[in-house]
Write a protein that holds these residues in place. Sequence first.
Motif, short mmCIF file in Angstrom:
data_model
loop_
_atom_site.label_atom_id
_atom_site.label_comp_id
_atom_site.label_asym_id
_atom_site.label_seq_id
_atom_site.Cartn_x
_atom_site.Cartn_y
_atom_site.Cartn_z
N SER A 1 24.95 40.52 -17.88
CA SER A 1 25.95 41.53 -18.21
C SER A 1 25.80 42.79 -17.35
O SER A 1 26.74 43.55 -17.21
CB SER A 1 25.86 41.89 -19.68
N VAL A 2 24.63 43.01 -16.79
CA VAL A 2 24.36 44.19 -15.95
C VAL A 2 23.87 43.71 -14.59
O VAL A 2 23.06 42.79 -14.49
CB VAL A 2 23.30 45.09 -16.61
N TRP A 3 24.35 44.35 -13.53
CA TRP A 3 24.06 43.86 -12.18
C TRP A 3 22.58 43.89 -11.83
O TRP A 3 22.07 43.01 -11.18
CB TRP A 3 24.86 44.67 -11.14
N TYR A 4 21.85 44.92 -12.27
CA TYR A 4 20.46 45.01 -11.86
C TYR A 4 19.59 43.99 -12.59
O TYR A 4 18.60 43.52 -12.02
CB TYR A 4 19.90 46.43 -12.03
N ARG A 5 19.91 43.62 -13.80
CA ARG A 5 19.15 42.58 -14.49
C ARG A 5 19.36 41.23 -13.81
O ARG A 5 18.41 40.47 -13.63
CB ARG A 5 19.56 42.48 -15.95
N SER A 6 20.59 40.94 -13.47
CA SER A 6 20.89 39.69 -12.79
C SER A 6 20.21 39.63 -11.43
O SER A 6 19.67 38.59 -11.03
CB SER A 6 22.40 39.53 -12.64
N THR A 7 20.20 40.74 -10.71
CA THR A 7 19.55 40.80 -9.40
C THR A 7 18.04 40.64 -9.53
O THR A 7 17.42 39.89 -8.77
CB THR A 7 19.89 42.13 -8.70
N LEU A 8 17.43 41.32 -10.49
CA LEU A 8 15.99 41.19 -10.69
C LEU A 8 15.60 39.78 -11.12
O LEU A 8 14.59 39.24 -10.67
CB LEU A 8 15.51 42.21 -11.74
N TYR A 9 16.40 39.18 -11.98
CA TYR A 9 16.13 37.81 -12.39
C TYR A 9 16.24 36.85 -11.20
O TYR A 9 15.41 35.97 -11.03
CB TYR A 9 17.09 37.40 -13.50
N GLY A 10 17.25 37.06 -10.36
CA GLY A 10 17.40 36.25 -9.15
C GLY A 10 16.23 36.44 -8.20
O GLY A 10 15.76 35.47 -7.59
N MET A 11 15.73 37.66 -8.09
CA MET A 11 14.58 37.92 -7.24
C MET A 11 13.34 37.20 -7.77
O MET A 11 12.57 36.63 -7.00
CB MET A 11 14.32 39.42 -7.15
N PHE A 12 13.17 37.22 -9.08
CA PHE A 12 12.03 36.54 -9.69
C PHE A 12 12.09 35.03 -9.45
O PHE A 12 11.11 34.42 -9.00
CB PHE A 12 11.99 36.85 -11.19
N ILE A 13 13.24 34.45 -9.71
CA ILE A 13 13.41 33.02 -9.52
C ILE A 13 13.25 32.65 -8.04
O ILE A 13 12.62 31.64 -7.70
CB ILE A 13 14.77 32.54 -10.07
N GLY A 14 13.81 33.46 -7.14
CA GLY A 14 13.67 33.21 -5.70
C GLY A 14 12.21 33.27 -5.26
O GLY A 14 11.77 32.46 -4.45
N GLY A 15 11.45 34.22 -5.80
CA GLY A 15 10.03 34.32 -5.46
C GLY A 15 9.23 33.14 -5.97
O GLY A 15 8.36 32.61 -5.28
N VAL A 16 9.53 32.71 -7.19
CA VAL A 16 8.82 31.55 -7.75
C VAL A 16 9.13 30.29 -6.96
O VAL A 16 8.23 29.51 -6.63
CB VAL A 16 9.18 31.37 -9.25
N LEU A 17 10.40 30.08 -6.64
CA LEU A 17 10.77 28.89 -5.87
C LEU A 17 10.17 28.92 -4.46
O LEU A 17 9.73 27.89 -3.95
CB LEU A 17 12.29 28.75 -5.80
N ALA A 18 10.14 30.09 -3.84
CA ALA A 18 9.54 30.21 -2.51
C ALA A 18 8.04 29.96 -2.59
O ALA A 18 7.46 29.37 -1.67
CB ALA A 18 9.82 31.59 -1.92
N ASP A 19 7.41 30.38 -3.67
CA ASP A 19 5.98 30.13 -3.84
C ASP A 19 5.70 28.64 -3.98
O ASP A 19 4.70 28.14 -3.47
CB ASP A 19 5.47 30.88 -5.07
N ILE A 20 6.59 27.93 -4.64
CA ILE A 20 6.44 26.48 -4.76
C ILE A 20 6.68 25.81 -3.41
O ILE A 20 5.93 24.92 -3.00
CB ILE A 20 7.40 25.93 -5.82
N VAL A 21 7.72 26.24 -2.68
CA VAL A 21 8.08 25.62 -1.41
C VAL A 21 7.02 25.89 -0.34
O VAL A 21 6.76 25.02 0.49
CB VAL A 21 9.46 26.14 -0.95
N LYS A 22 6.38 27.02 -0.37
CA LYS A 22 5.39 27.36 0.65
C LYS A 22 4.21 26.40 0.68
O LYS A 22 3.57 26.23 1.70
CB LYS A 22 4.90 28.78 0.52
N ASP A 23 3.95 25.74 -0.46
CA ASP A 23 2.88 24.77 -0.49
C ASP A 23 3.18 23.54 0.36
O ASP A 23 2.29 22.86 0.82
CB ASP A 23 2.59 24.32 -1.93
N TYR A 24 4.46 23.26 0.57
CA TYR A 24 4.87 22.10 1.38
C TYR A 24 5.09 22.47 2.84
O TYR A 24 5.30 21.60 3.66
CB TYR A 24 6.13 21.48 0.80
N TYR A 25 5.07 23.76 3.16
CA TYR A 25 5.27 24.23 4.53
C TYR A 25 3.92 24.25 5.25
O TYR A 25 2.97 24.86 4.80
CB TYR A 25 5.86 25.63 4.51
N LYS A 26 3.82 23.54 6.36
CA LYS A 26 2.55 23.50 7.08
C LYS A 26 2.71 23.79 8.53
O LYS A 26 3.51 23.55 9.24
CB LYS A 26 1.88 22.16 6.89
#
Length: 65
Positions: A40-65
């Motif tokens: 409902s508020v832009w900054y909450r949606s943006t922060l949630y997206g940042m959190f999810i993006g960071g978690v997914l990138a942390d998972i993906v980095k394990d497969y990057y060599k």
Amino acid sequence: MIKISQRLMIISIGVIIGGIGGYLYWKNIGCYSGMCAITSVWYRSTLYGMFIGGVLADIVKDYYK
């Protein structure tokens, strides 16, 4: 093995992409009635997206060599 600077770069890119995605989700799909806790508020949606993006990138980095 990935160096620390490369790991941080991958996670930072994920956070940035997630933030952009969260903002675009709020802008195009978001909840305008105010009943949605996250989208409902832009900054909450943006922060949630940042959190999810960071978690997914942390998972993906394990497969990057």
